[in-house]
Design an enzyme around this catalytic site. Structure first.
Site, short mmCIF file in Angstrom:
data_model
loop_
_atom_site.label_atom_id
_atom_site.label_comp_id
_atom_site.label_asym_id
_atom_site.label_seq_id
_atom_site.Cartn_x
_atom_site.Cartn_y
_atom_site.Cartn_z
CB VAL A 68 13.75 -23.92 15.28
CG1 VAL A 68 12.79 -24.11 14.19
CG2 VAL A 68 14.67 -22.95 14.79
CG ASN A 107 6.09 -6.81 15.69
OD1 ASN A 107 6.95 -6.26 15.37
ND2 ASN A 107 6.06 -7.98 14.85
N PRO A 108 7.23 -4.32 17.52
CG PRO A 108 9.41 -4.37 17.90
CD PRO A 108 8.24 -5.22 18.00
CB THR A 137 5.08 -13.51 14.47
OG1 THR A 137 4.98 -14.14 13.05
CG2 THR A 137 3.82 -13.36 14.66
CG HIS A 152 7.90 -23.00 11.61
ND1 HIS A 152 8.07 -21.74 11.50
CD2 HIS A 152 6.79 -23.38 10.96
CE1 HIS A 152 7.24 -21.19 10.63
NE2 HIS A 152 6.54 -22.28 10.53
CB CYS A 191 18.88 -42.33 10.63
SG CYS A 191 17.61 -43.19 11.38
CE1 TYR A 246 17.92 -24.94 10.39
CE2 TYR A 246 18.88 -25.80 8.50
CZ TYR A 246 17.62 -25.43 9.23
OH TYR A 246 16.69 -24.77 8.67
P1 OAD Z 1 10.76 -12.99 11.34
O1 OAD Z 1 12.11 -12.76 11.28
O2 OAD Z 1 9.97 -13.12 9.85
O3 OAD Z 1 9.87 -11.47 12.13
C1 OAD Z 1 10.27 -11.09 13.33
C2 OAD Z 1 9.48 -10.23 13.79
O4 OAD Z 1 9.76 -9.82 15.17
C3 OAD Z 1 9.25 -9.00 12.99
O5 OAD Z 1 7.83 -8.61 12.90
C4 OAD Z 1 9.56 -7.96 14.20
O6 OAD Z 1 9.05 -6.57 14.05
C5 OAD Z 1 9.50 -8.66 15.45
N1 OAD Z 1 10.54 -8.26 16.35
C6 OAD Z 1 11.76 -7.62 16.37
N2 OAD Z 1 12.17 -7.44 17.50
C7 OAD Z 1 11.47 -7.80 18.56
C8 OAD Z 1 11.09 -7.52 20.10
N3 OAD Z 1 12.09 -7.20 20.76
N4 OAD Z 1 9.52 -7.95 20.50
C9 OAD Z 1 8.75 -8.03 19.66
N5 OAD Z 1 8.71 -8.50 18.32
C10 OAD Z 1 10.03 -8.00 17.64
O7 OAD Z 1 10.24 -13.88 12.06
P2 OAD Z 1 8.77 -14.87 12.18
O8 OAD Z 1 7.63 -14.10 11.91
O9 OAD Z 1 8.97 -15.69 13.37
O10 OAD Z 1 9.81 -20.70 9.07
O11 OAD Z 1 8.98 -15.77 10.89
C11 OAD Z 1 10.18 -16.77 11.10
C12 OAD Z 1 9.69 -17.78 10.46
O12 OAD Z 1 9.74 -17.69 8.83
C13 OAD Z 1 10.61 -19.06 10.69
O13 OAD Z 1 9.85 -19.66 11.72
C14 OAD Z 1 10.71 -19.72 9.44
C15 OAD Z 1 10.41 -18.50 8.27
O14 OAD Z 1 9.49 -18.62 7.39
C16 OAD Z 1 10.34 -21.63 8.48
O15 OAD Z 1 11.52 -21.75 8.39
C17 OAD Z 1 9.54 -22.73 8.10
#
Ligand code: OAD
Length: 276
Positions: free
Chosen positions: A110, A238-239, A213, A128, A170, A73
């Site tokens: 985050v 989204n791309p 996302t 998150h 903490c 992290y």
């Molecule tokens: P992901 O990494 O799962 O997905 C990223 C998305 O961004 C994909 O759909 C890509 O196609 C898109 N992408 C890539 N480049 C891009 C750009 N330049 N412009 C727009 N979109 C683009 O990320 P998240 O959907 O955010 O949660 O999922 C992440 C979450 O999954 C985190 O917060 C984490 C994990 O579960 C937890 O830790 C609880």
């Protein structure tokens, strides 16, 4: 193609005067140089084993390998701190200025980049958590604390020293602190992650804009599904096509295929003009 869709969105928005909820994921920060969660860069070696983010980001891993989880992290936090908000983050700041209380941002990220760009804390739900904060690992208090300044930038795999361990405690009970993020083996709650407020906002949204996302986590799926059921106009940026782009298209909304940094500035201008 995008231009034709933007014209259509201009028309669709003319009848929408209610709240606009924006849901963002890792893709919005990709152009800032932060690797997406499910991209190839997420792997991490502990001892002789490679772990996927889905294994590292768990309470179970924190309990068994607390130092390795903190190393991971703190390295990710360093990447986030070195990154700068991009055109897509800035566009959302403009949108908030224009819409004020009709605007809400729900982010899975985050990285804190929306806040650094200038969106106000009162209109962001960080569902998150935030990598710049920590809280008691033994849950003695609900308070969250900024990670102390004494924790400097980290190289990949840089071990924690005694002083780091002391700083990552903490302040109330002295137990080890943990990153203030939601892990895969944990549940959303209202106090830390705004689950009820997010669902309520989705139910009341007139427009739901999802950006960057993959639609793979629980609460975002609920948010988009509820907004669609309640008749919100869905727009996905989204791309790559994804579950949310499919819901948007099948419910009469739009899928703008492309990068957030390229599409959002123009889209936000269109939204802003349609609301004046
Ligand atoms: P992901 O990494 O799962 O997905 C990223 C998305 O961004 C994909 O759909 C890509 O196609 C898109 N992408 C890539 N480049 C891009 C750009 N330049 N412009 C727009 N979109 C683009 O990320 P998240 O959907 O955010 O949660 O999922 C992440 C979450 O999954 C985190 O917060 C984490 C994990 O579960 C937890 O830790 C609880």
């Amino acid at each position: 193609m995008v231009n034709t869709l933007l014209n259509r969105i201009r028309q669709d928005l003319s009848a929408r005067a209610g709240s606009i909820v924006v849901l963002t994921g890792a893709g919005i920060s990709a152009e800032s140089g932060i690797p997406t969660f499910r991209g190839p860069e997420g792997y991490w070696t502990v001892g002789s084993r490679e772990y996927r983010p889905e294994e590292m980001a768990t309470f179970r891993m924190y309990r068994s390998h607390p130092s390795a989880v903190w190393q991971w992290y703190l390295f990710r936090r360093t990447i986030c701190q070195k990154a700068q908000p991009n055109a897509a983050h800035h566009a959302l700041v403009d949108l908030e200025k224009k819409l004020e209380n009709r605007f809400l941002l729900i982010t899975q990220n985050v990285d804190g980049l929306h806040i650094r760009a200038g969106n106000s804390l009162k209109r962001i739900y960080q569902i998150h958590g935030n990598i710049n904060y920590m809280r008691c690992g033994a849950a003695c208090t609900d308070k969250i604390y900024m990670i102390p300044d004494s924790i400097k930038e980290r190289e990949k795999n840089e071990p924690l020293c005694e002083r780091d361990h002391d700083a990552l405690r903490c302040p109330v009970c002295g137990n080890s602190a943990r990153p203030h993020v939601l892990w895969f083996d944990e549940y959303y709650d209202e106090q830390r992650y705004r689950v009820n407020s997010s669902i309520k906002a989705a139910a009341n949204a007139d427009v739901l804009l999802s950006v960057g996302t993959s639609g793979a986590t629980n609460l975002p799926i609920q948010i988009v599904s509820i907004a669609a059921q309640r008749g919100a106009l869905l727009i996905d940026v989204n791309p790559n096509s994804n579950p949310f782009s499919e819901i948007a298209e099948s419910s009469g909304g739009s899928f703008l295929k492309g990068k957030a940094g390229q599409i959002l500035p123009e889209l936000v201008e269109i939204i802003g003009n349609s609301q004046s």
